[in-house]
Motif scaffolding. Structure first.
Motif, PDB file in Angstrom:
ATOM      1  N   PRO A  85     -34.470  15.902  76.284  1.00 57.88           N
ATOM      2  CA  PRO A  85     -35.678  16.416  76.936  1.00 57.88           C
ATOM      3  C   PRO A  85     -36.229  17.612  76.168  1.00 57.88           C
ATOM      4  N   TRP A  86     -37.540  17.768  76.207  1.00 54.96           N
ATOM      5  CA  TRP A  86     -38.159  18.864  75.464  1.00 54.96           C
ATOM      6  C   TRP A  86     -37.586  20.213  75.870  1.00 54.96           C
ATOM      7  N   GLN A  87     -37.343  20.399  77.147  1.00 55.23           N
ATOM      8  CA  GLN A  87     -36.863  21.706  77.583  1.00 55.23           C
ATOM      9  C   GLN A  87     -35.493  22.024  77.007  1.00 55.23           C
ATOM     10  N   ILE A 135     -34.471  21.163  74.021  1.00 55.51           N
ATOM     11  CA  ILE A 135     -34.652  21.528  72.616  1.00 55.51           C
ATOM     12  C   ILE A 135     -35.084  22.980  72.476  1.00 55.51           C
ATOM     13  N   PHE A 136     -35.939  23.443  73.368  1.00 53.20           N
ATOM     14  CA  PHE A 136     -36.597  24.728  73.158  1.00 53.20           C
ATOM     15  C   PHE A 136     -36.096  25.857  74.054  1.00 53.20           C
ATOM     16  N   ARG A 190     -29.687  21.876  70.652  1.00 48.86           N
ATOM     17  CA  ARG A 190     -30.989  22.533  70.777  1.00 48.86           C
ATOM     18  C   ARG A 190     -31.250  23.329  69.502  1.00 48.86           C
ATOM     19  N   ALA A 228     -38.224  17.023  65.381  1.00 46.49           N
ATOM     20  CA  ALA A 228     -37.988  17.378  66.783  1.00 46.49           C
ATOM     21  C   ALA A 228     -38.576  16.315  67.699  1.00 46.49           C
ATOM     22  N   PHE A 229     -39.749  15.819  67.344  1.00 44.09           N
ATOM     23  CA  PHE A 229     -40.380  14.736  68.119  1.00 44.09           C
ATOM     24  C   PHE A 229     -39.503  13.491  68.128  1.00 44.09           C
ATOM     25  N   THR A 275     -36.859  12.978  70.876  1.00 46.38           N
ATOM     26  CA  THR A 275     -37.271  12.864  72.271  1.00 46.38           C
ATOM     27  C   THR A 275     -37.673  11.425  72.595  1.00 46.38           C
ATOM     28  N   SER A 325     -40.734   9.325  71.230  1.00 47.43           N
ATOM     29  CA  SER A 325     -40.720   8.647  69.936  1.00 47.43           C
ATOM     30  C   SER A 325     -40.075   7.269  70.008  1.00 47.43           C
ATOM     31  N   TRP A 346     -30.416  13.152  68.631  1.00 47.75           N
ATOM     32  CA  TRP A 346     -30.286  14.587  68.347  1.00 47.75           C
ATOM     33  C   TRP A 346     -29.874  14.857  66.905  1.00 47.75           C
TER      34      TRP A 346
END
Length: 816
Positions: A307-309, A311-312, A330, A370-371, A374, A377, A394
């Motif tokens: 999930p994006w969250q 990663i960031f 991450r 990074a895309f 998730t 992609s 990942w």
């Protein structure tokens, strides 16, 4: 700084005025090459000797303190790499410099793992072992060396792009990234850590080659690229696409187009140097069970998107009550802050054209990879012919991390310019503050618990321990899904623990005498044996078929009195062992593992490439006193010496003692007994007094046909378990009805419940796919346990009235 300089260098290279043999003048600084893509940092000029290399390695040492603990902590891949190095050293001791066959794995039957798995990490362990360390310490030392190598590579890349202080920031950010820490401590995956470490080195070498084409730079770039290809199969595979794209960006400025043939030659020569490995690995994959990496046996990449969250966002504290309470993959919150600050600095400083192109490339590298990690992609993965073999999306964060760190180094452009005290003090202050922030952000990663399991306690690092580990874990040959077993081996007999005929290493002989026909009056005397060779003196009254306890592979060749005889595979019992026929009489029989045609072709190609590399090095050595074009470096730089790096190291060690060791509760906690705090929904349901369900996660209560429902169950054993259990989650029209969809866990995740510890809870990930043709409506979600060794009998829920073997956890609405 004049407006002209702000737009980038426009002058041409100056001619060196030194005569051959004259000492290098550090006080005379050549002008940058036109179009060199170097930013003017606006601070006093610095000599090359003010860019210390060895002190750069000091700060990462604080990261390595967990490796000082005795023994090898339980990790997901550590024992794989440990035992592969032990097997490699056994082959080296027998005179086989590059073995393709692991003769003692798979319960002594052997198999070709070294033909398919990149060997660089195992050779590094063997090299470290030579200095006197034991096998466990050799692995830990190799992990430490790879971590330091990563810091050095990031330093060189960012320094040449943006200056010394940018390089120092990048070295800290790369070595102290969550990805590097997870590879070193959670997974102990030396192969992937080495690949992560080598990536910035290859980018750096290609960039230098584009600026100063020549034999030395060509040799350096091709050699580093070959090492990357030998470090980790998958990283080298998808990393090559990024390197090729970088080469295209490097030659876009007109002044660098003459370097295009050199860059192309570097990639081609690197591939040729490593062809002895990758050519047979690719060409012979149809002879092994590589499909086991794909569903339904292996991992489905759709189940491992991030999930994006995740990663960031920063890592949350971990629960010590949970077995294997592991942090997540991450990019790192501090790294992302540096990225934002670097982008703002680049926007303000208006870099020259070449620099803008390179910075744009690294930004795209970070964003694209990074895309790809998730679920957005998924359509790309479906189009890739080999996408499924990557298994875990990942993995793409490794390349994204290179882009993040390269751009994050631009934060140093905010440092004050000039020669006053602020300009002298700002770099060490920025580096120390960044180092401390990085250390604190990794707090949860330092303190995840040691999830030691009985199958990991295998005694000494020996071949006997490797075989014991195979029996305990089911990981034959240190592979996850037996993906390198030859296709002819449909079944591998594994003896039970305590059996009297279990080998402690290599069997005394591999000829299966129980299969010799009695009426043939056969006598076979063992003459010689190595890992890849057997020789017998044979006497038989009639033609006889010999069966060897060796897995068949087309590289096996048999010779009777020096003449080759056909070798085939014994298909009885689906064993796939080596067999061949010997005529009646007295003979000397030999069985050798030899090079396949593809392996020979790869060897020849690599030898020729090595000769070319030697010639390039000789040419570079001969030209070392001649005038060479000056590599561009930033015109000005704030002074940062070894003392400031030593200060950073002190800050790191002091921060670890004060915050991580002294305030460890900031980064970890412990759930109460019979409670799984991370579970979104708490409960306590016991199954026959053996295992209790402590909770579950169900992120969605609505799905469409064809979608996947992610369910996470939390289990804790209530007593010592002597059997293995499987879990399931299912959709039913009503309780008690036959399921319309079902997914299994525990067993599918290779979690052996007989090895569970009663003071820990265990997370169980299940992926329930809604059938594409399921009618819209409302369905009930149930889960339960079954005995995998008892005819899949469902375990009953304690105290349930009426008696049942499942737990109902709500409804799922299937939308049209």
């Amino acid at each position: 700084m004049s407006p002209k300089n702000r737009q980038g260098p426009t002058h041409q290279p100056v001619q060196a005025t030194l005569q051959p043999g004259e000492p290098s003048a550090t006080a005379v600084r050549p002008a940058p090459v036109a179009g060199s893509a170097v930013l003017d940092t606006g601070a006093p000029a610095v000599r090359s000797r003010q860019a210390p290399f060895l002190p750069v390695l000091l700060p990462p040492l604080a990261l390595l303190t967990p490796l000082l603990a005795p023994g090898l902590r339980a990790t997901s891949d550590g024992l794989y790499h440990l035992f592969r190095a032990v097997q490699l050293e056994a082959c080296l001791a027998e005179g086989t410099f590059y073995p393709r066959w692991a003769p003692d794995f798979v319960q002594g039957l052997g198999y070709p793992i070294f033909n398919f798995y990149a060997p660089l990490g195992n050779y590094l362990q063997a090299l470290v072992h030579v200095v006197g360390l034991d096998a466990v310490d050799s692995l830990k030392t190799a992990l430490a060396l790879a971590t330091v190598l990563a810091a050095a590579g990031a330093f060189l890349l960012a320094r040449d792009l943006l200056g010394l202080n940018a390089g120092l920031l990048a070295a800290l950010a790369y070595a102290y990234s969550p990805l590097a820490f997870l590879q070193a401590y959670q997974r102990a995956d030396l192969a992937e850590l080495l690949a992560l470490a080598l990536l910035p080195w290859v980018f750096w070498a290609l960039r230098r080659l584009s600026l100063a084409p020549g034999p030395g730079g060509l040799a350096l770039a091709s050699g580093l690229y070959a090492l990357l290809a030998l470090s980790h199969n998958l990283t080298a595979f998808y990393g090559s696409s990024a390197l090729a794209a970088y080469c295209a960006v490097l030659v876009l400025p007109g002044e660098r187009r003459r370097a295009a043939p050199y860059l192309l030659a570097a990639l081609a020569l690197g591939l040729a140097l490593s062809a002895f490995f990758w050519l047979p690995a690719l060409g012979e994959r149809q002879w092994v069970q590589i499909q086991n990496l794909l569903p339904p046996i292996g991992a489905d990449y759709r189940d491992y998107f991030l999930p994006w969250q995740q990663i960031f966002l920063p890592q949350l504290p971990v629960d010590l009550h949970e077995n294997a309470a592991l942090p997540d993959h991450r990019l790192g919150i501090v790294q992302l802050v540096l990225l934002a600050a670097g982008l703002l600095a680049l926007a303000k400083r208006r870099p020259p054209t070449g620099a803008s192109l390179e910075m744009a490339f690294f930004g795209a590298l970070a964003a694209v990879f990074a895309f790809l990690s998730t679920s957005a992609s998924a359509f790309v993965w479906q189009a890739l012919p080999f996408g499924g073999l990557v298994q875990f999306p990942w993995r793409f964060l490794d390349l994204a991390n290179v882009g993040v760190v390269a751009l994050g180094g631009a934060t140093a452009l905010w440092l004050p310019r000039g020669g006053g005290r602020p300009a002298r003090l700002a770099p060490p202050v920025l580096l120390s503050a960044t180092a401390l922030a990085l250390l604190l952000s990794l707090g949860p990663y330092f303190y995840f618990p040691d999830f030691s399991r009985p199958e990991q306690r295998v005694g000494d690092a020996s071949l006997g321990s490797a075989l014991a580990y195979e029996r305990w874990s089911g990981s034959l040959g240190t592979s996850w899904r037996s993906e390198f077993l030859p296709i002819w081996a449909k079944w591998v007999p594994v003896e039970k623990e305590g059996s009297s005929n279990l080998p402690d290493g290599r069997p005394a002989e591999r000829l299966d005498r129980t299969m010799l026909p009695e009426d043939a009056q056969v006598r076979a005397d063992l003459l010689a044996q190595k890992g890849d060779y057997e020789a017998y003196r044979l006497s038989a009254a009639k033609d006889v078929s010999l069966l060897f306890r060796l897995l068949y592979y087309p590289a096996w060749h048999a010779y009777v009195d020096g003449r080759e005889t056909p070798v085939t595979h014994f298909d009885g019992y689906d064993l796939g062992w080596v067999t061949f026929t010997v005529p009646a009489g007295d003979h000397v029989v030999e069985l050798r593992f030899e090079q396949t045609p593809l392996a020979q072709a790869g060897d020849y190609l690599s030898v020729m490439a090595a000769i070319v590399l030697a010639l390039l090095l000789a040419a570079a050595w001969a030209a070392r006193r001649q005038r060479r074009p000056a590599l561009p470096t930033p015109e000005r730089e704030s002074h940062t010496g070894a003392w400031s790096l030593a200060l950073v190291a002190v800050v790191l060690f002091a921060g670890k003692l004060a915050f991580l060791d002294g305030q460890a509760d900031w980064f970890r906690y412990t759930s109460p007994t019979n409670t799984a705090h991370p579970a979104q929904n708490q409960l306590f349901v016991s199954f026959e007094g053996r295992i209790a369900a402590l909770g579950y996660d169900l992120p969605a209560r609505q799905a469409r046909p064809g979608e996947t429902l992610n369910v996470r169950l939390y289990w804790q054993p209530q007593a010592s378990l002597g059997a293995d259990y499987g879990s399931y989650v299912a959709l039913v029209t009503q309780p008690g009805a036959a399921p319309v969809a079902r997914a299994e866990g525990l067993r599918a995740n290779n979690m052996l419940t007989r090895l569970w510890q009663s003071d820990r809870f265990y997370k169980d990930e299940l992926k329930l796919r809604v059938p594409p043709d399921l009618a819209p409506g409302q369905y009930q979600i149930i889960f339960g346990l079954f005995d995998t060794g008892g005819g899949n009998r469902q375990l009953a829920v304690d105290g349930a009235a009426p008696a049942r073997g499942y737990v109902q956890i709500g409804a799922l609405t299937v939308a049209p």
